[in-house]
Scaffold this motif. Structure first.
Motif, short mmCIF file in Angstrom:
data_model
loop_
_atom_site.label_atom_id
_atom_site.label_comp_id
_atom_site.label_asym_id
_atom_site.label_seq_id
_atom_site.Cartn_x
_atom_site.Cartn_y
_atom_site.Cartn_z
N GLU A 22 0.82 -1.21 0.00
CA GLU A 22 0.00 0.00 0.00
C GLU A 22 0.86 1.26 0.00
O GLU A 22 0.66 2.16 -0.82
CB GLU A 22 -0.93 0.00 1.21
CG GLU A 22 -1.78 1.25 1.29
CD GLU A 22 -2.69 1.26 2.50
OE1 GLU A 22 -3.54 2.16 2.56
OE2 GLU A 22 -2.56 0.40 3.39
N ARG A 23 1.81 1.35 0.90
CA ARG A 23 2.64 2.56 0.98
C ARG A 23 3.46 2.76 -0.29
O ARG A 23 3.60 3.88 -0.77
CB ARG A 23 3.55 2.50 2.21
CG ARG A 23 2.77 2.64 3.52
CD ARG A 23 3.63 2.60 4.75
NE ARG A 23 4.64 3.66 4.72
CZ ARG A 23 5.83 3.56 5.31
NH1 ARG A 23 6.17 2.47 5.96
NH2 ARG A 23 6.68 4.54 5.23
N TYR A 24 3.96 1.66 -0.86
CA TYR A 24 4.70 1.76 -2.12
C TYR A 24 3.80 2.32 -3.22
O TYR A 24 4.18 3.23 -3.94
CB TYR A 24 5.25 0.40 -2.55
CG TYR A 24 5.66 0.40 -4.00
CD1 TYR A 24 6.84 1.01 -4.41
CD2 TYR A 24 4.85 -0.18 -4.97
CE1 TYR A 24 7.20 1.04 -5.74
CE2 TYR A 24 5.20 -0.15 -6.31
CZ TYR A 24 6.38 0.45 -6.68
OH TYR A 24 6.73 0.50 -8.01
N LEU A 25 2.60 1.78 -3.33
CA LEU A 25 1.68 2.21 -4.38
C LEU A 25 1.30 3.68 -4.23
O LEU A 25 1.21 4.42 -5.22
CB LEU A 25 0.44 1.33 -4.41
CG LEU A 25 0.68 -0.12 -4.84
CD1 LEU A 25 -0.57 -0.95 -4.62
CD2 LEU A 25 1.12 -0.18 -6.29
N VAL A 26 1.10 4.12 -3.00
CA VAL A 26 0.77 5.53 -2.75
C VAL A 26 1.92 6.42 -3.18
O VAL A 26 1.74 7.42 -3.89
CB VAL A 26 0.41 5.76 -1.27
CG1 VAL A 26 0.34 7.25 -0.94
CG2 VAL A 26 -0.90 5.07 -0.93
N GLU A 27 3.13 6.08 -2.79
CA GLU A 27 4.30 6.89 -3.15
C GLU A 27 4.55 6.87 -4.66
O GLU A 27 4.89 7.89 -5.25
CB GLU A 27 5.55 6.42 -2.41
CG GLU A 27 5.56 6.79 -0.95
CD GLU A 27 5.61 8.29 -0.70
OE1 GLU A 27 6.21 9.05 -1.48
OE2 GLU A 27 5.02 8.71 0.31
N ALA A 28 4.40 5.70 -5.29
CA ALA A 28 4.61 5.61 -6.73
C ALA A 28 3.57 6.43 -7.48
O ALA A 28 3.89 7.11 -8.46
CB ALA A 28 4.57 4.15 -7.18
N ALA A 29 2.32 6.40 -7.03
CA ALA A 29 1.28 7.20 -7.66
C ALA A 29 1.55 8.69 -7.46
O ALA A 29 1.36 9.50 -8.38
CB ALA A 29 -0.09 6.83 -7.09
N CYS A 30 2.01 9.04 -6.29
CA CYS A 30 2.37 10.43 -6.00
C CYS A 30 3.49 10.89 -6.93
O CYS A 30 3.43 11.98 -7.51
CB CYS A 30 2.78 10.57 -4.55
SG CYS A 30 3.31 12.23 -4.09
#
Length: 94
Positions: A41-49
């Motif tokens: 989840e945290r990876y996906l949020v940062e990558a989307a950001c």
């Protein structure tokens, strides 16, 4: 490769041929939800950001967010390989 859609905050794989307008709601037997492990989840949020920042022209901030995302996914890989826990190294001093 199966077709994939993002629908109502979830990802779905198309499992059989669909017609126009058939969604996971209207034809649920034709779709399978794609489970994304919570560990990412945290990876996906940062990558989307990072992707959003890059699209807005904020390349330096995008690069920083991308580096953070890569660090997070690296930690999850280490955690998975070590049996589920990131062990901190303890250093004893006198």
């Amino acid at each position: 490769m199966a077709s994939q859609v993002y629908f109502n905050e979830d990802w779905y794989d198309c499992t059989v041929a669909t017609s126009a307008g058939e969604s996971p709601t209207t034809a649920p037997t034709k779709w399978a939800i794609v489970g994304i492990p919570v560990q990412f989840e945290r990876y996906l949020v940062e990558a989307a950001c990072a992707a959003a920042l890059k699209g807005d022209g904020a390349r330096e901030h995008a690069a920083a967010a991308r580096m953070e995302a890569e660090m997070l996914v690296g930690q999850e890989i280490v955690r998975a390989r070590s049996g589920g826990a990131l062990n901190r190294i303890r250093v004893m001093t006198r």
